[in-house]
Design a protein around this motif. Structure first.
Motif, PDB file in Angstrom:
ATOM      1  N   TRP A 203       0.915  -1.036   0.035  1.00 11.86           N
ATOM      2  CA  TRP A 203      -0.290  -0.028   0.021  1.00 11.86           C
ATOM      3  C   TRP A 203       0.828   1.331   0.115  1.00 11.86           C
ATOM      4  O   TRP A 203       1.949   1.203   0.904  1.00 11.86           O
ATOM      5  CB  TRP A 203      -0.759   0.112   1.303  1.00 11.86           C
ATOM      6  CG  TRP A 203      -1.816   1.067   1.383  1.00 11.86           C
ATOM      7  CD1 TRP A 203      -3.201   1.119   1.146  1.00 11.86           C
ATOM      8  CD2 TRP A 203      -1.710   2.458   1.910  1.00 11.86           C
ATOM      9  NE1 TRP A 203      -4.000   2.347   1.161  1.00 11.86           N
ATOM     10  CE2 TRP A 203      -2.921   2.984   1.686  1.00 11.86           C
ATOM     11  CE3 TRP A 203      -0.674   3.190   2.264  1.00 11.86           C
ATOM     12  CZ2 TRP A 203      -3.132   4.525   2.201  1.00 11.86           C
ATOM     13  CZ3 TRP A 203      -0.818   4.681   2.697  1.00 11.86           C
ATOM     14  CH2 TRP A 203      -2.078   5.058   2.663  1.00 11.86           C
ATOM     15  N   GLY A 204       0.781   2.102  -0.898  1.00 14.78           N
ATOM     16  CA  GLY A 204       1.551   3.250  -1.020  1.00 14.78           C
ATOM     17  C   GLY A 204       0.761   4.305  -2.025  1.00 14.78           C
ATOM     18  O   GLY A 204      -0.117   4.344  -2.554  1.00 14.78           O
TER      19      GLY A 204
ATOM     20  N   ASP B 259      -5.604   8.218   3.414  1.00 16.93           N
ATOM     21  CA  ASP B 259      -5.040   8.326   4.598  1.00 16.93           C
ATOM     22  C   ASP B 259      -5.986   8.310   5.789  1.00 16.93           C
ATOM     23  O   ASP B 259      -5.813   7.928   7.062  1.00 16.93           O
ATOM     24  CB  ASP B 259      -3.987   9.513   4.664  1.00 16.93           C
ATOM     25  CG  ASP B 259      -2.990   9.567   3.765  1.00 16.93           C
ATOM     26  OD1 ASP B 259      -2.658   8.439   3.376  1.00 16.93           O
ATOM     27  OD2 ASP B 259      -2.454  10.670   3.277  1.00 16.93           O
TER      28      ASP B 259
ATOM     29  N   TRP C 288       3.595   2.915   2.892  1.00 11.48           N
ATOM     30  CA  TRP C 288       3.124   3.348   3.916  1.00 11.48           C
ATOM     31  C   TRP C 288       4.354   3.409   5.179  1.00 11.48           C
ATOM     32  O   TRP C 288       4.308   4.405   5.980  1.00 11.48           O
ATOM     33  CB  TRP C 288       2.005   2.424   4.377  1.00 11.48           C
ATOM     34  CG  TRP C 288       2.503   0.995   4.968  1.00 11.48           C
ATOM     35  CD1 TRP C 288       2.461   0.117   4.267  1.00 11.48           C
ATOM     36  CD2 TRP C 288       2.783   0.559   6.319  1.00 11.48           C
ATOM     37  NE1 TRP C 288       2.848  -1.048   4.712  1.00 11.48           N
ATOM     38  CE2 TRP C 288       3.054  -0.713   6.002  1.00 11.48           C
ATOM     39  CE3 TRP C 288       2.863   1.440   7.451  1.00 11.48           C
ATOM     40  CZ2 TRP C 288       3.456  -1.501   6.949  1.00 11.48           C
ATOM     41  CZ3 TRP C 288       3.256   0.360   8.574  1.00 11.48           C
ATOM     42  CH2 TRP C 288       3.455  -0.911   8.309  1.00 11.48           C
ATOM     43  N   ASP C 289       5.324   2.446   5.025  1.00 10.56           N
ATOM     44  CA  ASP C 289       6.425   2.512   6.103  1.00 10.56           C
ATOM     45  C   ASP C 289       7.675   3.153   5.701  1.00 10.56           C
ATOM     46  O   ASP C 289       8.700   2.966   6.179  1.00 10.56           O
ATOM     47  CB  ASP C 289       6.719   1.239   6.563  1.00 10.56           C
ATOM     48  CG  ASP C 289       7.113   0.172   5.438  1.00 10.56           C
ATOM     49  OD1 ASP C 289       7.260   0.834   4.237  1.00 10.56           O
ATOM     50  OD2 ASP C 289       7.568  -0.797   5.557  1.00 10.56           O
TER      51      ASP C 289
END
Length: 358
Positions: free
Chosen positions: A217-218, A320, A233-234
């Motif tokens: 996920w990004g 988000d 996401w990280d």
């Protein structure tokens, strides 16, 4: 004017006159810097909205300090008293530097226009689908134009040298056997470039789109001529060839709108009162700023051997906010179940048959 300069130059030693020309050109560059730097600082302090003047000063302040002295030095070369060999070398160096400077002028002008369009189509708002669409095209076109300017500038520089003229002509026209060989060797890169055109204008992805790609996920952080950078996401960066988004399937959560439905699955025992959980979900969402007020649903979506699957569905303005709201609902719903219906947490039953004799 030239006749007056020639008359003055003849009254001075050649070395002194040549030094004066060089020093005058350098001092002119410093003078431009002295004038422009306070303007840059002033505009930076008063930066409250977009200004073409501010953008021009920010982009051109260093370049003007080099370009104008070069133009002055080039105009004074005819009255310089260098020997023929030195004059040819100085003229050629000045010519090359001027070509580079004018290429930079074109590139900086494109960036000034880009600044204006970025201000005109600002993506820093909730419903920014149109803005992200246009900015994706702007970024791709800017990078393509810069690449074209660089190639043409190198070709013009090569054409200015007699022994390099054939190379420059070949680079400029892009024909011949060498061009064909390079085309075959770089067909994958050319395929990516053509895929970049397709993505820029058909737009299966845009800047700031939320994707599920390669199981990650990004957000789309960069769309370059031949590759795309996805900000996971990280904070990891997933770099993919741009052709990937033409050839392979992926999920785009913000393809038509930034709005998205968030989902939370909860697994409980069959004895739990579903309506009370539904009321609790509504209560949690009504008091939360991330919920957009449109969808709030709790349904039993699956019955399994040992558990009952409940799905909480909620709408949000963007991906988000959906992630944060899902975490909030998941945490508070399980806390509510644990404290109010602890006997209804998922469990494994073992039934002993009293009639069975060992």
């Amino acid at each position: 004017m030239n006749e007056e300069l020639i008359r003055i130059s003849q009254q001075l030693p050649a070395w002194l006159w040549n030094v004066l020309i060089i020093v005058f050109s350098i001092l002119l560059g410093f003078a431009i810097k002295i004038v422009l730097i306070p303007l840059v600082r002033k505009e930076a302090i008063t930066k409250s909205s977009h200004s073409l003047f501010r953008s021009f000063i920010r982009r051109f302040n260093r370049l003007m300090g080099l370009l104008i002295p070069l133009l002055v030095f080039n105009s004074l070369l005819p009255v310089a008293r260098f020997n023929m060999h030195t004059l040819l070398i100085a003229g050629k160096i000045t010519e090359v530097l001027l070509i580079v400077c004018f290429a930079l002028v074109f590139i900086k002008s494109i960036k000034v226009l880009e600044d204006y369009l970025y201000h005109r189509f600002d993506i820093n708002k909730e419903n920014n689908l149109r803005e992200r669409k246009i900015q994706t095209q702007i970024v791709f076109i800017r990078k393509l134009l810069v690449a074209i300017i660089v190639v043409f500038s190198i070709a013009i520089i090569l054409l200015s040298f007699d022994n390099m003229r054939k190379i420059g002509a070949g680079l400029l026209t892009g024909v011949g056997i060498g061009g064909i060989i390079i085309g075959f060797a770089a067909q994958k890169s050319l395929g990516n470039l053509l895929a970049g055109f397709q993505i820029a204008f058909t737009q299966p992805i845009r800047l700031d789109d939320v994707l599920i790609v390669e199981g990650e996920w990004g957000k789309v952080e960069e769309i370059n001529l031949t590759y795309v950078v996805v900000n996971i996401w990280d904070k990891r960066r997933l770099v993919l060839p741009i052709q990937y988004f033409i050839d392979k399937p992926f999920q785009n959560w913000t393809r038509t709108t930034a709005e998205i439905l968030g989902t939370v699955f909860i697994y409980t025992d069959f004895t739990i009162p579903v309506q009370q959980l539904r009321d609790k979900l509504t209560l949690l969402l009504n008091g939360h700023a991330l919920w957009d007020g449109q969808v709030a649903v709790l349904q039993v979506t699956e019955l399994r051997e040992r558990t009952m699957e409940l799905r909480c569905l909620m709408s949000c303005r963007n991906a988000d906010q959906a992630f944060d709201l899902r975490c909030y609902i998941r945490e508070h719903m399980i806390e509510y179940i644990r404290t109010t219906f602890p006997e209804s947490l998922s469990k494994t039953r073992i039934v002993f048959d009293n009639n069975h004799h060992f």
